[in-house]
Design an enzyme around this catalytic site. Sequence first.
Site, PDB file in Angstrom:
ATOM      1  N   HIS A  71     -10.124  -5.473  -2.753  1.00 34.71           N
ATOM      2  CA  HIS A  71      -8.782  -5.697  -2.066  1.00 34.71           C
ATOM      3  C   HIS A  71      -8.725  -5.932  -0.813  1.00 34.71           C
ATOM      4  O   HIS A  71      -9.739  -5.314   0.190  1.00 34.71           O
ATOM      5  CB  HIS A  71      -7.910  -4.296  -2.503  1.00 34.71           C
ATOM      6  N   ASP A 101       0.823  -1.247  -0.063  1.00 38.37           N
ATOM      7  CA  ASP A 101      -0.034  -0.152  -0.240  1.00 38.37           C
ATOM      8  C   ASP A 101       0.984   1.242   0.043  1.00 38.37           C
ATOM      9  O   ASP A 101       2.029   1.426   0.796  1.00 38.37           O
ATOM     10  CB  ASP A 101      -0.818  -0.128   1.301  1.00 38.37           C
ATOM     11  N   GLU A 152     -12.437   3.809  -1.154  1.00 37.74           N
ATOM     12  CA  GLU A 152     -11.448   4.585  -2.058  1.00 37.74           C
ATOM     13  C   GLU A 152     -11.369   3.914  -3.490  1.00 37.74           C
ATOM     14  O   GLU A 152     -11.585   4.601  -4.392  1.00 37.74           O
ATOM     15  CB  GLU A 152     -10.258   4.729  -1.495  1.00 37.74           C
TER      16      GLU A 152
END
Length: 134
Positions: A93, A29, A88
């Site tokens: 995920h 990330d 987002e």
Amino acid sequence: MASIFTKIIKGEIPSYKIAETEKFFAFLDINPNAKGHTLCVPKREVDKITDLDRDSYLGLMDFAIKIGRALEATVRCKRVGMTVIGLEVPHVHVHLIPLNEMKEATFQHKVRLSPAEFEALADKIRAELKKNPL
Ligand code: 5GP
């Protein structure tokens, strides 16, 4: 339009890649809650985890668990936490977050890593995964 994660999977946007299989892809990330925060995604672009068919869901979890074990062996942490949000980026995920404190699970707490630190971390995790190939 392709999601940002589809662009990462295709290599159109750079990422610190951890691993990939025929169906799944893992990368660090870019705005981590904690060192080693990793995202595991299906290559097929699906919006929500509840949209996944059973095999894709189980395959994603199996992939994420293996990545999580490599994180636990690489990053100093009490355990790796797993969460799915998706507000987002509308491409399923799984967040894997090496946790030492509860605040790291809150997404209010962020750590900054330099590109060299990201790359060194990804290298270490990839080396750990080579011991137990996916
Ligand atoms: P969520 O959709 O689960 O709320 O959060 C999306 C996550 O994707 C965030 O933790 C964010 O930092 C991460 N993210 C967003 N854009 C990028 C990107 O371009 N590269 C990487 N590596 N991570 C990203």
